[in-house]
Design an enzyme around this catalytic site. Sequence first.
Site, PDB file in Angstrom:
ATOM      1  N   ASP A 119       0.679  -1.290  -0.066  1.00  0.00           N
ATOM      2  CA  ASP A 119       0.206  -0.293   0.189  1.00  0.00           C
ATOM      3  C   ASP A 119       0.667   1.419   0.279  1.00  0.00           C
ATOM      4  OD1 ASP A 119      -2.439   2.106   0.864  1.00  0.00           O
ATOM      5  OD2 ASP A 119      -3.254  -0.203   1.641  1.00  0.00           O
ATOM      6  N   ASP A 170      -3.318   4.727  -2.555  1.00  0.00           N
ATOM      7  CA  ASP A 170      -4.102   5.267  -1.917  1.00  0.00           C
ATOM      8  C   ASP A 170      -4.471   6.461  -2.216  1.00  0.00           C
ATOM      9  OD1 ASP A 170      -5.556   5.439   1.090  1.00  0.00           O
ATOM     10  OD2 ASP A 170      -4.518   6.855   1.574  1.00  0.00           O
ATOM     11  N   GLU A 215      -6.407   3.702  -6.068  1.00  0.00           N
ATOM     12  CA  GLU A 215      -7.343   3.763  -5.708  1.00  0.00           C
ATOM     13  C   GLU A 215      -7.886   5.271  -5.372  1.00  0.00           C
ATOM     14  OE1 GLU A 215      -9.700   4.321  -0.411  1.00  0.00           O
ATOM     15  OE2 GLU A 215      -7.982   5.509  -1.334  1.00  0.00           O
ATOM     16  N   HIS A 243     -11.053  -2.956   3.629  1.00  0.00           N
ATOM     17  CA  HIS A 243     -10.809  -1.978   5.672  1.00  0.00           C
ATOM     18  C   HIS A 243     -11.264  -1.030   5.547  1.00  0.00           C
ATOM     19  CE1 HIS A 243      -8.324   0.096   3.123  1.00  0.00           C
ATOM     20  NE2 HIS A 243      -7.897   0.828   3.777  1.00  0.00           N
ATOM     21  N   ASP A 244     -11.907  -0.746   4.753  1.00  0.00           N
ATOM     22  CA  ASP A 244     -13.265   0.758   5.073  1.00  0.00           C
ATOM     23  C   ASP A 244     -14.422   0.253   4.795  1.00  0.00           C
ATOM     24  OD1 ASP A 244     -10.847   1.796   5.330  1.00  0.00           O
ATOM     25  OD2 ASP A 244     -10.655   2.785   3.210  1.00  0.00           O
TER      26      ASP A 244
HETATM   27  O1  TEU Z   1      -9.418   5.350   2.149  1.00  0.00           O
HETATM   28  C1  TEU Z   1      -9.734   6.751   1.468  1.00  0.00           C
HETATM   29  C2  TEU Z   1     -11.054   7.406   1.836  1.00  0.00           C
HETATM   30  O2  TEU Z   1     -11.096   8.517   1.221  1.00  0.00           O
HETATM   31  C3  TEU Z   1     -11.294   6.622   2.755  1.00  0.00           C
HETATM   32  O3  TEU Z   1     -10.953   7.685   3.876  1.00  0.00           O
HETATM   33  C4  TEU Z   1     -12.969   7.086   2.590  1.00  0.00           C
HETATM   34  O4  TEU Z   1     -13.542   8.028   2.372  1.00  0.00           O
HETATM   35  C5  TEU Z   1     -13.723   6.259   3.575  1.00  0.00           C
HETATM   36  O5  TEU Z   1     -13.072   5.281   4.554  1.00  0.00           O
HETATM   37  C6  TEU Z   1     -15.331   6.011   3.229  1.00  0.00           C
HETATM   38  O6  TEU Z   1     -15.764   5.626   4.544  1.00  0.00           O
HETATM   39  C7  TEU Z   1      -8.084   5.728   1.967  1.00  0.00           C
HETATM   40  C8  TEU Z   1      -7.781   4.369   2.879  1.00  0.00           C
HETATM   41  O7  TEU Z   1      -8.303   3.069   2.365  1.00  0.00           O
HETATM   42  C9  TEU Z   1      -8.309   4.283   4.641  1.00  0.00           C
HETATM   43  O8  TEU Z   1      -7.986   3.888   4.852  1.00  0.00           O
HETATM   44  C10 TEU Z   1      -7.702   5.431   5.279  1.00  0.00           C
HETATM   45  O9  TEU Z   1      -8.121   6.311   6.165  1.00  0.00           O
HETATM   46  C11 TEU Z   1      -7.520   6.643   4.044  1.00  0.00           C
HETATM   47  O10 TEU Z   1      -7.150   7.000   2.034  1.00  0.00           O
HETATM   48  C12 TEU Z   1      -6.019   8.183   4.959  1.00  0.00           C
HETATM   49  O11 TEU Z   1      -5.343   7.739   4.170  1.00  0.00           O
END
Ligand code: TEU
Length: 544
Positions: free
Chosen positions: A102, A203, A245, A319-320
């Site tokens: 990542d 990311d 992403e 994971h989000d």
């Molecule tokens: O996620 C991108 C992101 O925009 C997320 O924060 C999203 O908006 C949110 O999770 C929706 O609920 C990436 C990663 O996958 C995330 O885990 C990180 O927190 C974020 O970037 C910041 O690096």
Amino acid sequence: MLDKTKRGWWKSAVFYQIYPKSFQDSDGDGIGDIPGIISRLDYLEKLGIDGIWLSPVYASPQADNGYDISDYEAIWPPFGSMADMERLIAEAKQRGISIIMDLVLNHTSDEHVWFREALKGRDNPYHDYYIWRDGAPDTPPNDMLATFGGPAWEYVPALGQWYYHQFAVKQPDLNWENPTVRRALYDMIRFWVGKGVEGFRLDVIDNIGKEPDRKITCRGPRLHEYIRELSREAFAGEGLVTVGEAWSADVEEARLYSDPSGRELSMVFQFEHNFADCRPGGSKWDLAPLDLPRLKRCMERWQKGLSGQGWNSLFWDNHDLPRIVSRWGDEGRYRVESAKMLAAALHGMQGTPYIYQGEEIGMTNIRLPIGEYEDIETRNFYRERIEAGIPEVEAMASVYARSRDNARTPMQWSGAKNAGFTAGTPWFTVNPNYTGINVEAALADPGSVFYFYQKLIALRKTCPVFRDGDFTLLDPDSEAVFAYTRKTAEEELLVVCNFTGEAVPYPLPAGFEGGELLIANYPAPETGTLRPWECFMLWRGPRK
Ligand code: TEU
């Protein structure tokens, strides 16, 4: 095993995402670690995956579970050492599994040495690594908001300046306009390529071209110029798989990211389908029932729009996101059937599938008292909604349904204490349903969700139609059934999925009578009806 020397090998691949903190602890500190991952490689090989997308393992104060990096070229000690990481890369490779790291290029931790130096003064060479604006202490440069709540600007009294952070206060954004920053990032990427890493997940890559003065966060004017430079300078010539992403991507934009000529990235990882159960115009927290026709139209647009012109990722979970079986399936009586149905619906399409740890055994969401949530986004969301006068039950309904922590409970390996995740005290609650839902039980049951995923992965390797076939959506307006065909000159595939817990009348589309049953979640399809959450795939083609 896939031949990874072949251009575009990742189009036939299936990836598995590991969230290291919650995967497998090896030393009893309650935190998953790299040796723990190594100990589970045989399991992943059995599943049949070709690569692991490893969420961040870099040195980090963990304000956002590693998406806040304080040293890109070091491992966070609780995860292990650089030697452990090298061993993971080597041992995975021996099993035909690539490690995809990542890459968080949009921001660092405020504890990164670059930011610490930047704070020392406007003349410090690192000051311009970040985004600063002059201003009075009580007036931010503008009203932009951070994704995790509150303003996107933070004031530093000693400098008389504000810095920009799209995410947490502890995640200052890097200044991509500064070519020295870009070069430093490319050098860091080459460091990891040198270690044998075979790809990267980028990311929030759509954020790097931001122009805060014009309130542009995603899709800034220089975004694709930066990605092309990154690709040329850091990725070129290595056959790496690169995954962008991009929450903001639509189909047109995705064609740029994943242009088959390879001048940007291998594929895009976008989220449009993820809003099919959100109130139109609302955020992910604004709940609505799943609108199946909307979901299908969205999938159709992406399938057709990228065919031959780009490449998409296929995923329900990461994971989000909440767990798909709890979200669009049935986590109760039909957990197994609905988990398999959702897998089939996704894996029949064109793109590269991603399986998020635990999805392959049908892990579910969790409900906790608000004080027990760990995720910064969840905690800030809850506080802001309560402060805005939203009733507690409503705020909690959103948390239960959408908190990122749903996906972050420890992996359920067995019915033993703490689900076999750790011998110590787990850093985060283990879902109490681990006694029934766990890897050991799944491996012992030929009818488990695990073996269904294993079969889907194998099918993608044996029938080229999964990679190449043209997509046609059937019966777009049906609110119960998601069915589609895939076709090449030689093969035809029919995928039928009942998205409800009811029996639904379903006449087989003409031309598929007598087709070969590739996979199903009931013993054999019945004529004219789909049972609750039923799915199957029928296939016609030359004998394999
Ligand atoms: O996620 C991108 C992101 O925009 C997320 O924060 C999203 O908006 C949110 O999770 C929706 O609920 C990436 C990663 O996958 C995330 O885990 C990180 O927190 C974020 O970037 C910041 O690096």
